[in-house]
Motif scaffolding. Sequence first.
Motif, PDB file in Angstrom:
ATOM      1  N   PRO A 133     -22.622 -37.474  60.669  1.00 37.29           N
ATOM      2  CA  PRO A 133     -21.743 -38.067  59.660  1.00 37.29           C
ATOM      3  C   PRO A 133     -21.060 -39.340  60.167  1.00 37.29           C
ATOM      4  CG  PRO A 133     -20.651 -36.239  60.708  1.00 37.29           C
ATOM      5  CD  PRO A 133     -22.057 -36.254  61.258  1.00 37.29           C
ATOM      6  N   ILE A 134     -20.707 -40.188  59.223  1.00 33.72           N
ATOM      7  CA  ILE A 134     -19.849 -41.338  59.514  1.00 33.72           C
ATOM      8  C   ILE A 134     -18.427 -40.947  59.124  1.00 33.72           C
ATOM      9  CG2 ILE A 134     -19.316 -43.720  58.896  1.00 33.72           C
ATOM     10  CD1 ILE A 134     -22.264 -44.163  58.378  1.00 33.72           C
ATOM     11  N   MET A 135     -17.487 -41.139  60.046  1.00 36.95           N
ATOM     12  CA  MET A 135     -16.090 -40.820  59.779  1.00 36.95           C
ATOM     13  C   MET A 135     -15.252 -42.004  60.247  1.00 36.95           C
ATOM     14  SD  MET A 135     -13.886 -37.479  60.957  1.00 36.95           S
ATOM     15  CE  MET A 135     -13.059 -38.179  62.378  1.00 36.95           C
ATOM     16  N   ARG A 136     -14.529 -42.665  59.326  1.00 35.98           N
ATOM     17  CA  ARG A 136     -13.780 -43.871  59.671  1.00 35.98           C
ATOM     18  C   ARG A 136     -12.685 -44.104  58.637  1.00 35.98           C
ATOM     19  NH1 ARG A 136     -18.977 -47.060  58.142  1.00 35.98           N
ATOM     20  NH2 ARG A 136     -19.348 -46.930  60.371  1.00 35.98           N
ATOM     21  N   LEU A 143      -6.837 -44.800  54.229  1.00 38.51           N
ATOM     22  CA  LEU A 143      -7.041 -43.350  54.352  1.00 38.51           C
ATOM     23  C   LEU A 143      -8.374 -43.086  55.042  1.00 38.51           C
ATOM     24  CD1 LEU A 143      -5.870 -42.119  50.842  1.00 38.51           C
ATOM     25  CD2 LEU A 143      -4.520 -42.417  52.928  1.00 38.51           C
ATOM     26  N   TRP A 144      -8.524 -41.850  55.556  1.00 43.25           N
ATOM     27  CA  TRP A 144      -9.770 -41.523  56.263  1.00 43.25           C
ATOM     28  C   TRP A 144     -10.834 -41.059  55.269  1.00 43.25           C
ATOM     29  CZ3 TRP A 144     -11.385 -41.923  61.289  1.00 43.25           C
ATOM     30  CH2 TRP A 144     -10.424 -42.427  62.197  1.00 43.25           C
ATOM     31  N   ASP A 145     -12.054 -41.561  55.471  1.00 43.27           N
ATOM     32  CA  ASP A 145     -13.214 -41.186  54.673  1.00 43.27           C
ATOM     33  C   ASP A 145     -14.336 -40.726  55.602  1.00 43.27           C
ATOM     34  OD1 ASP A 145     -12.023 -41.778  52.278  1.00 43.27           O
ATOM     35  OD2 ASP A 145     -12.915 -43.781  52.103  1.00 43.27           O
ATOM     36  N   GLY A 146     -15.208 -39.954  55.058  1.00 44.82           N
ATOM     37  CA  GLY A 146     -16.421 -39.563  55.771  1.00 44.82           C
ATOM     38  C   GLY A 146     -17.584 -39.625  54.809  1.00 44.82           C
ATOM     39  N   GLY A 147     -18.779 -39.621  55.344  1.00 45.24           N
ATOM     40  CA  GLY A 147     -19.916 -39.679  54.433  1.00 45.24           C
ATOM     41  C   GLY A 147     -21.245 -39.529  55.137  1.00 45.24           C
ATOM     42  N   ILE A 162     -16.786 -38.500  51.144  1.00 43.74           N
ATOM     43  CA  ILE A 162     -15.637 -37.612  50.990  1.00 43.74           C
ATOM     44  C   ILE A 162     -14.444 -38.237  51.702  1.00 43.74           C
ATOM     45  CG2 ILE A 162     -17.084 -35.561  50.877  1.00 43.74           C
ATOM     46  CD1 ILE A 162     -16.238 -34.956  53.758  1.00 43.74           C
ATOM     47  N   GLY A 163     -13.270 -37.748  51.424  1.00 40.78           N
ATOM     48  CA  GLY A 163     -12.122 -38.258  52.169  1.00 40.78           C
ATOM     49  C   GLY A 163     -10.855 -38.259  51.357  1.00 40.78           C
ATOM     50  N   GLN A 203     -10.284 -31.255  62.032  1.00 39.34           N
ATOM     51  CA  GLN A 203     -10.543 -30.547  60.781  1.00 39.34           C
ATOM     52  C   GLN A 203     -11.434 -31.381  59.856  1.00 39.34           C
ATOM     53  OE1 GLN A 203      -6.445 -30.019  59.613  1.00 39.34           O
ATOM     54  NE2 GLN A 203      -6.453 -27.844  60.201  1.00 39.34           N
ATOM     55  N   PHE A 204     -11.101 -32.651  59.768  1.00 43.96           N
ATOM     56  CA  PHE A 204     -11.883 -33.515  58.873  1.00 43.96           C
ATOM     57  C   PHE A 204     -13.314 -33.661  59.380  1.00 43.96           C
ATOM     58  CE2 PHE A 204     -12.840 -37.853  57.047  1.00 43.96           C
ATOM     59  CZ  PHE A 204     -12.987 -37.388  55.750  1.00 43.96           C
ATOM     60  N   LEU A 205     -13.492 -33.714  60.720  1.00 48.97           N
ATOM     61  CA  LEU A 205     -14.848 -33.800  61.283  1.00 48.97           C
ATOM     62  C   LEU A 205     -15.664 -32.553  60.940  1.00 48.97           C
ATOM     63  CD1 LEU A 205     -16.937 -35.248  63.003  1.00 48.97           C
ATOM     64  CD2 LEU A 205     -15.922 -34.198  65.042  1.00 48.97           C
ATOM     65  N   SER A 206     -15.036 -31.388  60.944  1.00 43.45           N
ATOM     66  CA  SER A 206     -15.740 -30.147  60.580  1.00 43.45           C
ATOM     67  C   SER A 206     -16.217 -30.206  59.133  1.00 43.45           C
ATOM     68  CB  SER A 206     -14.820 -28.943  60.778  1.00 43.45           C
ATOM     69  OG  SER A 206     -14.462 -28.792  62.128  1.00 43.45           O
ATOM     70  N   VAL A 207     -15.357 -30.740  58.241  1.00 39.72           N
ATOM     71  CA  VAL A 207     -15.760 -30.871  56.841  1.00 39.72           C
ATOM     72  C   VAL A 207     -16.938 -31.840  56.715  1.00 39.72           C
ATOM     73  CG1 VAL A 207     -14.994 -31.606  54.551  1.00 39.72           C
ATOM     74  CG2 VAL A 207     -13.445 -30.318  56.031  1.00 39.72           C
ATOM     75  N   CYS A 208     -16.889 -32.942  57.483  1.00 40.42           N
ATOM     76  CA  CYS A 208     -17.983 -33.922  57.439  1.00 40.42           C
ATOM     77  C   CYS A 208     -19.298 -33.317  57.922  1.00 40.42           C
ATOM     78  CB  CYS A 208     -17.617 -35.153  58.281  1.00 40.42           C
ATOM     79  SG  CYS A 208     -16.284 -36.151  57.598  1.00 40.42           S
ATOM     80  N   ASN A 209     -19.229 -32.525  58.971  1.00 37.84           N
ATOM     81  CA  ASN A 209     -20.449 -31.875  59.472  1.00 37.84           C
ATOM     82  C   ASN A 209     -21.037 -30.940  58.423  1.00 37.84           C
ATOM     83  OD1 ASN A 209     -20.544 -33.088  62.001  1.00 37.84           O
ATOM     84  ND2 ASN A 209     -19.106 -31.605  62.884  1.00 37.84           N
TER      85      ASN A 209
END
Length: 627
Positions: A133-136, A143-147, A162-163, A203-209
């Motif tokens: 995932p990309i998380m930045r 705000l933080w987004d992932g995708g 997401i984010g 936590q956000f990295l887990s959601v991105c994975n």
Amino acid sequence: MAEDKDMDSGVHEDFIEELNTLRGRVAELEESHFRCENFGTNQRLKPLVPDSQDESRQHRFEDYFDVEAIQRIQDAFSEATRVASVITDLDGRPITKPSRFCRFCDLIRATDMGLKNCMRSDASFGTKSPLEPIMRPCLSGGLWDGGTSFYVGDRHIANWIIGQVRCPPTNDDRIKRYAREIGADENQLMEALSEVPAMTREQFLSVCNALCLIANQMSILARKNFLQAQAIARRRAVEIALRESEERFRQLSQSTFEAIFIHHQGEILTANRAGLNMFGYSQEELAGLNIDDLADPDYREIVQQHTSRTRKSRFDANFRCRDGRMLICEIQQREIIFQGEKVGVCAIRDITERVESERQAKEKEQQLIQADKMVSLGVLVSGMAHEINNPNSFMTLNLPLLEEIWRDITPILEDYYHENGDFLAGGLEYNELRDFMPDLLARMQEGSSRISGIVNSLKDYSRLQPGELMWEVDLVDVINNSLRLLENLISQKTTSFELDLTAELPQVRGNSQRLSQVLINLLVNSCEALTDRNQGIHLSSKFVKEENLVEIIVRDQGVGIAEEHLKKITDPFFTTKRTCGGTGLGLSVSSTIVQEHGGKLEFSANPGGGTVARFSIPVINDGDDNE
């Protein structure tokens, strides 16, 4: 506190570095439009669009997915993870409706510059590795987004973003400055920022994975959809080509009663009318199937081996019709040139009736042979019983005389013993002989009676009687006579033979000899199933008043019967003891006898290991005709 400030400073520097990296990525995307390589390497697959159209055009997400179904998945994911979510095209334009979008982002997107920045940020989430995932931080509001990306093969078709979460600490001054840059209300934006959910980076990295795993599976599904679409397109092309030779093939199909399949390495291209009628399929339903798909599962491998190559061959196999009927078939394969290509032709002939007739003829022959053996055996047994009975009758008649003689001479021998002391008679001292002799004579008398009983039971069992001859039968006598015949075999096979017999049973209408044949056959089978003398056999009988029948049950602890054999165990010539001399007729004949008596013969697995054989016979009612 100083440490906290240093930590906040380090986080802020990481934030600025990631933001600069993101802006650089956006610049790259603006300079060179991302193009995907053509999907797949199979040159035989035709494109989904006509040749006149631009093959390099970007396929849409909607070409591969049901957007409404994906919308439901996206909404459920957002509710479960409490993050905002949307799927966009490669230019950042939404494909799905946003899920759980916060008011903070709505205020930003309400401005022209904010909307433009959001779309640029969303478009930057393309990645060559969908499982990473990309998380930045968001390029727009911070705000933080992932995708991650959706791929069909090598074709990038969409991004899932997401984010809209806060990963503390946040820079309020930067957010106020950005509100002024895009023309948003500063106070409203800061008020909306407090409503944005917060979570740690971990936590956000887990959601991105989790997002990547789901998107990857959906990409795999899209690839399958693409392949299926290609297969459908190819099938339609084949059908168009086949129609060119339709008239020629129609003439061929009208001239034969055999099923003819034209195929390419087993894949059916077309079939004649006889083939459609034989298997119950339409031409459209056969398209895309392989010939081995029509075969019985046990024969699919051999059919696949022969039809996957086009050289000449001949073999037999079983096939299944659409309605489940099994056909025994003879197949001949040839090679022809069809529409400029080398293909195979399978001629399938249904020989089920011929094979069944041959089987029935062989079965009748075996039954006649077995019947002749039984007749010869009956004559032999009857003769042997007569020869045994004659000398045994001599013993039966004379043993009472010997017993009477012993009683008469005993007083004389007693007087002699008291006057002269002990003496020898037959090598035994009289003191022992006078106690041993009465028991010896009694046991001899009992043995002779048992021989007579066994011989009479054997004569009754082997006596030729018409099968249709029925009379009132006492099953207690049938059971006792059968046990006398098998007493020696049972004692050799097991040390645990248990009886649970009802002393009196209602009479049944039947043939005692044939009912005894059934019980003996079941007991013999149970004895042969034992592998250890410690394993037991249990014989029981009872009157089932509710059903008005007598039930006899034989249970053993032997090797048991495989579940797949239970339904076939009473079929003629079916046996699991072929190598041990089994003919497969014993239980078949027994089942026929029980059915002739209006009863049932059933087999099941014994819960303790082994087999349960149960046969029941209806009893005679008071109103039955006794003639």
